[in-house]
Design a protein around this motif. Structure first.
Motif, PDB file in Angstrom:
ATOM      1  N   VAL A  51      49.671  -9.472 -15.080  1.00 21.33           N
ATOM      2  CA  VAL A  51      49.164 -10.658 -15.757  1.00 21.33           C
ATOM      3  C   VAL A  51      48.140 -10.274 -16.825  1.00 21.33           C
ATOM      4  CG1 VAL A  51      47.940 -12.861 -15.409  1.00 21.33           C
ATOM      5  CG2 VAL A  51      49.659 -12.098 -13.757  1.00 21.33           C
ATOM      6  N   TYR A  52      47.508  -9.146 -16.669  1.00 23.51           N
ATOM      7  CA  TYR A  52      46.648  -8.600 -17.725  1.00 23.51           C
ATOM      8  C   TYR A  52      46.688  -7.079 -17.632  1.00 23.51           C
ATOM      9  CZ  TYR A  52      42.829  -7.638 -14.386  1.00 23.51           C
ATOM     10  OH  TYR A  52      42.063  -7.154 -13.338  1.00 23.51           O
ATOM     11  N   GLY A  53      46.188  -6.425 -18.663  1.00 27.32           N
ATOM     12  CA  GLY A  53      46.114  -4.969 -18.660  1.00 27.32           C
ATOM     13  C   GLY A  53      47.403  -4.249 -18.993  1.00 27.32           C
ATOM     14  N   LEU A  54      48.394  -4.960 -19.519  1.00 28.72           N
ATOM     15  CA  LEU A  54      49.680  -4.318 -19.822  1.00 28.72           C
ATOM     16  C   LEU A  54      49.552  -3.213 -20.858  1.00 28.72           C
ATOM     17  CD1 LEU A  54      52.184  -7.335 -20.016  1.00 28.72           C
ATOM     18  CD2 LEU A  54      52.073  -5.573 -18.247  1.00 28.72           C
ATOM     19  N   GLN A  55      48.534  -3.311 -21.722  1.00 24.73           N
ATOM     20  CA  GLN A  55      48.431  -2.346 -22.810  1.00 24.73           C
ATOM     21  C   GLN A  55      47.894  -0.986 -22.376  1.00 24.73           C
ATOM     22  OE1 GLN A  55      46.364  -4.915 -22.221  1.00 24.73           O
ATOM     23  NE2 GLN A  55      44.559  -4.896 -23.528  1.00 24.73           N
ATOM     24  N   ILE A  56      47.425  -0.860 -21.135  1.00 23.38           N
ATOM     25  CA  ILE A  56      46.903   0.435 -20.672  1.00 23.38           C
ATOM     26  C   ILE A  56      48.052   1.444 -20.615  1.00 23.38           C
ATOM     27  CG2 ILE A  56      45.797   1.646 -18.752  1.00 23.38           C
ATOM     28  CD1 ILE A  56      44.416  -0.996 -18.048  1.00 23.38           C
ATOM     29  N   PRO A  57      47.878   2.621 -21.230  1.00 24.71           N
ATOM     30  CA  PRO A  57      48.974   3.598 -21.295  1.00 24.71           C
ATOM     31  C   PRO A  57      49.449   4.073 -19.926  1.00 24.71           C
ATOM     32  CG  PRO A  57      47.262   4.123 -22.890  1.00 24.71           C
ATOM     33  CD  PRO A  57      46.712   3.043 -22.007  1.00 24.71           C
ATOM     34  N   GLU A  58      50.691   4.531 -19.894  1.00 23.23           N
ATOM     35  CA  GLU A  58      51.288   5.002 -18.649  1.00 23.23           C
ATOM     36  C   GLU A  58      50.535   6.193 -18.067  1.00 23.23           C
ATOM     37  OE1 GLU A  58      55.380   5.812 -19.342  1.00 23.23           O
ATOM     38  OE2 GLU A  58      55.876   3.752 -19.918  1.00 23.23           O
ATOM     39  N   ALA A  59      49.904   6.990 -18.923  1.00 22.25           N
ATOM     40  CA  ALA A  59      49.180   8.171 -18.442  1.00 22.25           C
ATOM     41  C   ALA A  59      48.050   7.813 -17.491  1.00 22.25           C
ATOM     42  CB  ALA A  59      48.614   8.948 -19.639  1.00 22.25           C
ATOM     43  N   TYR A  60      47.578   6.571 -17.559  1.00 20.49           N
ATOM     44  CA  TYR A  60      46.467   6.140 -16.698  1.00 20.49           C
ATOM     45  C   TYR A  60      46.934   5.112 -15.667  1.00 20.49           C
ATOM     46  CZ  TYR A  60      44.527   8.207 -20.855  1.00 20.49           C
ATOM     47  OH  TYR A  60      44.293   9.057 -21.903  1.00 20.49           O
ATOM     48  N   GLY A  61      48.267   5.005 -15.502  1.00 20.57           N
ATOM     49  CA  GLY A  61      48.822   4.120 -14.498  1.00 20.57           C
ATOM     50  C   GLY A  61      49.282   2.773 -14.997  1.00 20.57           C
ATOM     51  N   THR A 106      36.675   8.560 -24.934  1.00 16.20           N
ATOM     52  CA  THR A 106      37.176   9.926 -24.922  1.00 16.20           C
ATOM     53  C   THR A 106      38.229  10.042 -23.820  1.00 16.20           C
ATOM     54  OG1 THR A 106      35.548  10.676 -23.301  1.00 16.20           O
ATOM     55  CG2 THR A 106      34.900  10.781 -25.633  1.00 16.20           C
ATOM     56  N   GLU A 107      38.943  11.145 -23.784  1.00 18.16           N
ATOM     57  CA  GLU A 107      39.945  11.350 -22.740  1.00 18.16           C
ATOM     58  C   GLU A 107      39.290  11.324 -21.355  1.00 18.16           C
ATOM     59  OE1 GLU A 107      43.509  11.878 -20.796  1.00 18.16           O
ATOM     60  OE2 GLU A 107      43.104  11.282 -22.869  1.00 18.16           O
ATOM     61  N   GLU A 108      38.122  11.940 -21.238  1.00 15.31           N
ATOM     62  CA  GLU A 108      37.420  11.954 -19.948  1.00 15.31           C
ATOM     63  C   GLU A 108      37.052  10.534 -19.522  1.00 15.31           C
ATOM     64  OE1 GLU A 108      34.253  11.624 -17.191  1.00 15.31           O
ATOM     65  OE2 GLU A 108      33.934  11.243 -19.343  1.00 15.31           O
ATOM     66  N   GLN A 109      36.585   9.732 -20.458  1.00 18.83           N
ATOM     67  CA  GLN A 109      36.212   8.356 -20.135  1.00 18.83           C
ATOM     68  C   GLN A 109      37.428   7.525 -19.746  1.00 18.83           C
ATOM     69  OE1 GLN A 109      34.257   7.438 -23.847  1.00 18.83           O
ATOM     70  NE2 GLN A 109      32.205   7.676 -22.955  1.00 18.83           N
ATOM     71  N   ARG A 110      38.536   7.727 -20.452  1.00 17.96           N
ATOM     72  CA  ARG A 110      39.736   6.979 -20.115  1.00 17.96           C
ATOM     73  C   ARG A 110      40.196   7.297 -18.703  1.00 17.96           C
ATOM     74  NH1 ARG A 110      40.796   7.653 -25.754  1.00 17.96           N
ATOM     75  NH2 ARG A 110      41.792   9.676 -25.466  1.00 17.96           N
ATOM     76  N   ARG A 111      40.171   8.559 -18.323  1.00 17.62           N
ATOM     77  CA  ARG A 111      40.610   8.933 -16.976  1.00 17.62           C
ATOM     78  C   ARG A 111      39.632   8.422 -15.910  1.00 17.62           C
ATOM     79  NH1 ARG A 111      45.013  11.690 -16.989  1.00 17.62           N
ATOM     80  NH2 ARG A 111      45.678  12.870 -18.848  1.00 17.62           N
ATOM     81  N   ARG A 112      38.387   8.247 -16.300  1.00 14.56           N
ATOM     82  CA  ARG A 112      37.376   7.778 -15.351  1.00 14.56           C
ATOM     83  C   ARG A 112      37.459   6.270 -15.126  1.00 14.56           C
ATOM     84  NH1 ARG A 112      31.281   7.893 -16.620  1.00 14.56           N
ATOM     85  NH2 ARG A 112      31.977   9.022 -18.475  1.00 14.56           N
ATOM     86  N   TRP A 113      37.775   5.506 -16.165  1.00 10.19           N
ATOM     87  CA  TRP A 113      37.663   4.057 -16.060  1.00 10.19           C
ATOM     88  C   TRP A 113      38.991   3.294 -16.040  1.00 10.19           C
ATOM     89  CZ3 TRP A 113      33.651   4.749 -20.427  1.00 10.19           C
ATOM     90  CH2 TRP A 113      32.404   5.090 -19.880  1.00 10.19           C
ATOM     91  N   LEU A 114      39.966   3.732 -16.820  1.00  7.79           N
ATOM     92  CA  LEU A 114      41.166   2.911 -16.984  1.00  7.79           C
ATOM     93  C   LEU A 114      41.983   2.716 -15.705  1.00  7.79           C
ATOM     94  CD1 LEU A 114      42.453   3.949 -20.530  1.00  7.79           C
ATOM     95  CD2 LEU A 114      41.144   1.926 -19.859  1.00  7.79           C
ATOM     96  N   PRO A 115      42.131   3.729 -14.833  1.00 10.86           N
ATOM     97  CA  PRO A 115      42.902   3.480 -13.598  1.00 10.86           C
ATOM     98  C   PRO A 115      42.345   2.327 -12.771  1.00 10.86           C
ATOM     99  CG  PRO A 115      42.668   5.836 -13.955  1.00 10.86           C
ATOM    100  CD  PRO A 115      41.780   5.170 -14.968  1.00 10.86           C
TER     101      PRO A 115
END
Length: 382
Positions: A51-61, A106-115
């Motif tokens: 319902v939301y968050g569809l734009q988050i890349p597959e690399a982060y789930g 940054t890549e580190e931040q994306r892996r920390r927060w996006l999942p």
């Protein structure tokens, strides 16, 4: 008016959203409104069902789906469910917080927060407004100073949507008092950071279940890894992300216009007076005809804006036009629909009455109507 903006994939997604709302939101929304709090668990379910968050890349789930039309479908179905407090929280994630995190991390931040956003375990908020600063972002007084590799943040924010619930707050602060517009930066403040406290849950006239709060920062130590984007470009980051926020407001506004109009149209042909449906009186038909026309015309602009956003060509000026016009139209439609309902339109049990107060904020947040006109006027003068 027929719309050709959607594909079969969008319509299949619509069914998914509709079923989710019927099961997880509609049965509980009245209780959330009474409690002035949305059950946290619903966001995990909403995220799981896309319902939301569809734009988050597959690399982060995530699904890695950037097409904004899916976001518009969700807005339309939530509007039909008259779940506007829930709608605002979902929009806050998609149109504000995630837009910043996907663009500026940054890549580190994306892996920390996006999942955490993919699972619905993390809820975000954006903190710009201060007690003495609304649309004038250069008046921000919250400040951060360097302390070794870290930053020390002090200040206060107000009118922060999801301020109580949020696990991550994107905070705008002044980092160089002598650098003018280049003296601001963005920081991500996390829930348990010492010195970060939340004030009272603000008592609003509408959207009661959607928590809005004051936030306080007293010597909050921010690790260097929580600087969002580029130091000194915070104001530019805020300005560049406003078009999507304003598009989101226009999308919610037109969806709500149509949903409440349809409720009113049905009511007018069910309600009897003087021996006939009130919709059979010429005055009422003309009221309905005017609203139907205005909604269809505005819908065409919003649809075009969504396609422009998908193509990366939606300008700040065009977003401002849609934001002020459609949110003002929304206020006019709500007022007229209340009037057509008569006394029942003033009863909170009717969706039109709740929408009347819930949607009044739309011409204020995201930049007031006056600010939108100033943006457009400056462009014309240039």
């Amino acid at each position: 008016m027929e719309r050709d903006i959607y594909t079969d994939d969008h319509e299949q997604y619509r069914e998914t959203v509709r079923e989710f709302l019927a099961r997880e939101v509609v049965p509980h929304h009245a209780r959330w409104e009474a409690d002035r709090w949305i059950d946290r668990a619903v966001f995990a379910e909403a995220a799981k069902h896309g319902v939301y968050g569809l734009q988050i890349p597959e690399a982060y789930g995530g699904a890695g789906e950037p097409d904004y039309r899916f976001r518009m479908v969700a807005a339309e179905e939530i509007a039909k469910a008259h779940a506007l407090s829930f709608a605002l929280t979902v929009s806050l994630q998609d149109d504000l917080v995630l837009h910043y995190l996907l663009d500026l991390t940054t890549e580190e931040q994306r892996r920390r927060w996006l999942p955490g956003f993919v699972t619905g375990e993390l809820i975000g908020a954006l903190a710009m407004t201060e007690p003495g600063t609304g649309s004038d972002l250069q008046g921000i007084a919250t400040h951060a100073r360097r302390d070794g590799e870290d930053w020390i943040l002090n200040g206060q924010k107000t009118f922060i949507s999801s301020g109580i619930m949020a696990d991550l707050v994107v905070v705008a602060a002044r980092t160089d008092p002598d650098a003018g517009s280049k003296g601001f930066s963005l920081f991500v403040v996390e829930r348990d950071m010492p010195g970060f406290t939340r004030g009272r849950k603000l008592d609003k006239i509408g959207l009661p279940a959607q928590d809005t709060a004051e936030l306080f920062f007293t010597d909050v130590r921010i690790p260097a890894g929580n600087l969002l984007g580029t130091e000194g470009r915070g104001l530019q980051h805020l300005m560049s992300h406003l078009p999507r926020e304003r598009l989101g407001i226009a999308v919610k506004a037109i969806a709500n216009c149509r949903a409440v109009f349809e409720e009113t149209r049905r009511y007018c042909f069910e309600r009897k007076a003087f021996g006939q449906s009130i919709g059979d009186f010429q005055h009422v038909r003309f009221e309905l005809a005017e609203m139907a026309t205005e909604i269809d015309v505005a819908q065409a602009y919003v649809d075009r804006s969504v396609l422009a956003f998908n193509a990366g060509t939606l300008s700040a000026v065009d977003a401002a036009k849609g934001k002020w016009y459609v949110s003002e139209l929304q206020n006019r439609v709500m007022d007229r629909c209340v009037q057509l309902h008569g006394g029942y339109g003033y009863m909170a049990e009717y969706p039109v009455a709740r929408a009347f107060v819930d949607t009044r904020i739309q011409t204020i947040y995201g930049g007031t109507t006056a600010i939108m006109k100033e943006i457009i006027g400056r462009d014309l003068a240039r």
